[in-house]
Design a protein around this motif. Structure first.
Motif, mmCIF file in Angstrom:
data_model
loop_
_atom_site.group_PDB
_atom_site.id
_atom_site.type_symbol
_atom_site.label_atom_id
_atom_site.label_comp_id
_atom_site.label_asym_id
_atom_site.label_seq_id
_atom_site.Cartn_x
_atom_site.Cartn_y
_atom_site.Cartn_z
ATOM 1 N N HIS A 154 25.922 47.649 35.689
ATOM 2 C CA HIS A 154 26.586 47.635 36.892
ATOM 3 C C HIS A 154 26.529 46.235 37.524
ATOM 4 O O HIS A 154 27.560 45.586 38.363
ATOM 5 N N LEU A 155 25.611 45.352 37.184
ATOM 6 C CA LEU A 155 25.536 43.947 37.642
ATOM 7 C C LEU A 155 26.527 43.217 37.077
ATOM 8 O O LEU A 155 27.126 42.150 37.901
ATOM 9 N N PHE A 157 29.432 44.466 35.893
ATOM 10 C CA PHE A 157 30.645 44.993 36.606
ATOM 11 C C PHE A 157 30.870 44.259 37.842
ATOM 12 O O PHE A 157 31.969 43.909 38.229
ATOM 13 N N SER A 158 29.761 44.179 38.595
ATOM 14 C CA SER A 158 29.842 43.485 40.088
ATOM 15 C C SER A 158 30.421 42.084 39.944
ATOM 16 O O SER A 158 31.314 41.576 40.759
ATOM 17 N N TRP A 160 32.184 40.701 37.419
ATOM 18 C CA TRP A 160 33.754 40.879 37.127
ATOM 19 C C TRP A 160 34.472 41.309 38.469
ATOM 20 O O TRP A 160 35.646 40.563 38.802
ATOM 21 N N ALA A 161 34.015 42.186 39.240
ATOM 22 C CA ALA A 161 34.741 42.747 40.286
ATOM 23 C C ALA A 161 35.139 41.791 41.301
ATOM 24 O O ALA A 161 36.042 41.409 41.938
ATOM 25 N N LEU A 162 34.075 40.840 41.745
ATOM 26 C CA LEU A 162 33.868 40.100 42.741
ATOM 27 C C LEU A 162 34.689 38.661 42.511
ATOM 28 O O LEU A 162 35.225 38.128 43.426
ATOM 29 N N GLN A 164 37.162 38.166 39.945
ATOM 30 C CA GLN A 164 38.307 38.628 39.470
ATOM 31 C C GLN A 164 39.422 39.235 40.890
ATOM 32 O O GLN A 164 40.504 38.912 40.915
ATOM 33 N N HIS A 165 38.638 39.464 41.719
ATOM 34 C CA HIS A 165 39.355 39.929 43.105
ATOM 35 C C HIS A 165 40.166 38.788 43.713
ATOM 36 O O HIS A 165 41.134 38.869 44.205
ATOM 37 N N TYR A 166 39.491 37.566 43.361
ATOM 38 C CA TYR A 166 40.239 36.326 44.083
ATOM 39 C C TYR A 166 41.748 36.106 43.357
ATOM 40 O O TYR A 166 42.496 35.583 44.071
ATOM 41 N N ASP A 168 43.314 38.675 41.300
ATOM 42 C CA ASP A 168 44.141 39.615 41.193
ATOM 43 C C ASP A 168 44.672 40.186 42.589
ATOM 44 O O ASP A 168 45.689 40.562 42.831
ATOM 45 N N ILE B 112 49.711 45.000 45.131
ATOM 46 C CA ILE B 112 49.301 43.830 45.375
ATOM 47 C C ILE B 112 49.396 42.832 44.155
ATOM 48 O O ILE B 112 49.807 41.610 44.485
ATOM 49 N N LEU B 113 49.206 43.427 42.996
ATOM 50 C CA LEU B 113 49.454 42.516 41.797
ATOM 51 C C LEU B 113 50.971 42.107 41.756
ATOM 52 O O LEU B 113 50.913 40.912 41.435
ATOM 53 N N SER B 158 34.187 41.610 49.599
ATOM 54 C CA SER B 158 33.293 41.943 48.526
ATOM 55 C C SER B 158 33.161 43.491 48.459
ATOM 56 O O SER B 158 32.969 44.099 47.315
ATOM 57 N N ALA B 161 36.501 44.693 46.682
ATOM 58 C CA ALA B 161 36.333 44.354 45.230
ATOM 59 C C ALA B 161 35.265 45.199 44.406
ATOM 60 O O ALA B 161 35.675 45.981 43.534
ATOM 61 N N LEU B 162 34.095 45.525 45.060
ATOM 62 C CA LEU B 162 33.161 46.379 44.555
ATOM 63 C C LEU B 162 33.400 47.761 43.998
ATOM 64 O O LEU B 162 33.232 48.395 43.301
ATOM 65 N N HIS B 165 37.094 48.281 42.130
ATOM 66 C CA HIS B 165 36.680 48.335 40.880
ATOM 67 C C HIS B 165 36.474 49.606 39.976
ATOM 68 O O HIS B 165 37.134 49.585 38.956
ATOM 69 N N TYR B 166 35.839 50.572 40.285
ATOM 70 C CA TYR B 166 35.600 51.558 39.874
ATOM 71 C C TYR B 166 36.498 52.473 39.555
ATOM 72 O O TYR B 166 36.854 53.311 38.783
ATOM 73 N N TYR B 191 23.524 51.162 42.907
ATOM 74 C CA TYR B 191 23.498 49.633 42.822
ATOM 75 C C TYR B 191 24.178 49.152 43.991
ATOM 76 O O TYR B 191 23.598 47.892 44.719
#
Lengths: 202, 202
Positions: A154-155, A157-158, A160-162, A164-166, A168, B112-113, B158, B161-162, B165-166, B191
């Motif tokens: 999950h670390l 994942f986080s 990636w999420a944080l 790529q958010h900027y 995507d 959004i994409l 954040s 994003a977090l 993501h899921y 997490y």
DNA sequence: CCTGCAATTGACCGTCCGGTCAAATATTCA
DNA sequence: TGAATATTTGACCGGACGGTCAATTGCAGG
């Protein structure tokens, strides 16, 4: 893939891939059309199909190199390095990827959103293996008390999420921040560094 | 929107929206077809267009209610509450939204994409206003020394994003975690709680 | 029962889509 | 130069697309 021999082949197949990246990343595979790609590339549609046998072939050509590029920063995370600095360096590299290659990020996001029909095996193979491998490194660092104990996958994942958010959700980020803040990346970098320093501090 | 009078209208327009959500969220607007939506809804294509005048009208009907639902958890963040608990409650509500309404999350992500062509004004209006308003609350909490000082808007980014993501990268999450971990949400919740508790601790 | 409206659909239309092909044009090289 | 080859394209094909329409069926109320 096919090796371009002549300069013309080189130039045109690159122009096609660049145009296809532009269109696929914005509309997804089914939403993109060959005519659109041809127009962006400055070529005729039959000429596209002279270089690539089908729409799908163009898409595959784009995706085939993408996953490796995308995972390279994670590969570079050094098990022998200083844990917090290695992780922060990974975050920084990943954020720079979002800043410098947002179309690639959106292409990847589109593919995953649509169920990853064309790269599922790569995700369940290479990507999964690499993540599990790096998760083991993280777990070792936690066992050694060098970073705080959290769920290692999950670390990742986080991160990636944080980052790529900027890329995507670029449109949303800019809409919320407003035109006064045209480049969110410096602030994003600072913020993410804070997040992970505090998360990982022992 | 249109108010369904009879039970048949109620049932069918709901079935249409549900089917459209399924298809649009997976393929995006241009990648989705009316025939697909009709088949999923169990109706004929002309019958779809008896309830909604066009493909776009269906899409708009879906999006119109979505943004409000999506922002509601943020609205519920109480400026008079205890800061860390309010923020963690927001994270939890947002994560539950991802778990319970992943198709809605993917529909939003697709929009959004693709540059948010149909909700740009809503994003630059309602969404931006709400975020700025809540960012002001966060800043006040930071001024009062009740949470650590970080960029308030990026803090909200954040959380988005977090949690999203899921839902949006569901396929990737499951591929990496493997079939042994069918439900990533309990771990994700733990997490994320750790992440934000450590980030916000003064 | 009948009347009138709601709901449904098969058939169809013009357009766009991915892809083909034969012919035309450019380029290479002996 | 000229023959061989690489590149380009206009015209076209069959199918899928969004949408229309006239006609049919279902159904509620008098």
């Amino acid at each position: 893939m096919s090796k371009p021999r002549t300069r013309i082949q080189q130039r045109n197949s690159e122009a096609i891939l660049d145009a296809a990246l532009e269109v696929f990343s914005q509309h997804g595979f089914r939403g993109a059309t060959l005519d659109q790609i041809a127009e962006v590339a400055g070529l005729s549609k039959p000429n596209l199909l002279y270089y690539y046998p089908s729409k799908e072939a163009i898409h595959v050509a784009l995706l085939s190199g993408l996953l490796d590029t995308w995972l390279d920063p994670l590969r570079e995370m050094d098990p022998a390095g200083e844990p917090v600095e290695e992780l922060l360096a990974y975050v920084r590299r990943k954020l720079e990827l979002s800043r410098d290659f947002p179309r690639e990020s959106r292409l990847f996001a589109n593919e995953i959103l649509q169920g990853a029909p064309r790269i599922q095996e790569a995700i369940e193979g290479d990507l999964r293996t690499l993540v599990q491998e790096k998760a083991a490194v993280l777990t070792r660092w936690m066992d050694e008390g060098r970073i705080a104990r959290v769920h290692p996958v999950h670390l990742i994942f986080s991160i990636w999420a944080l980052t790529q958010h900027y890329a995507d959700f670029d449109v949303q980020v800019h809409a919320v921040l407003g035109p006064a803040e045209p480049d969110p990346y410096p602030e994003a970098h600072l913020y993410l560094e804070t997040v992970f320093r505090r998360l990982l501090a022992v």
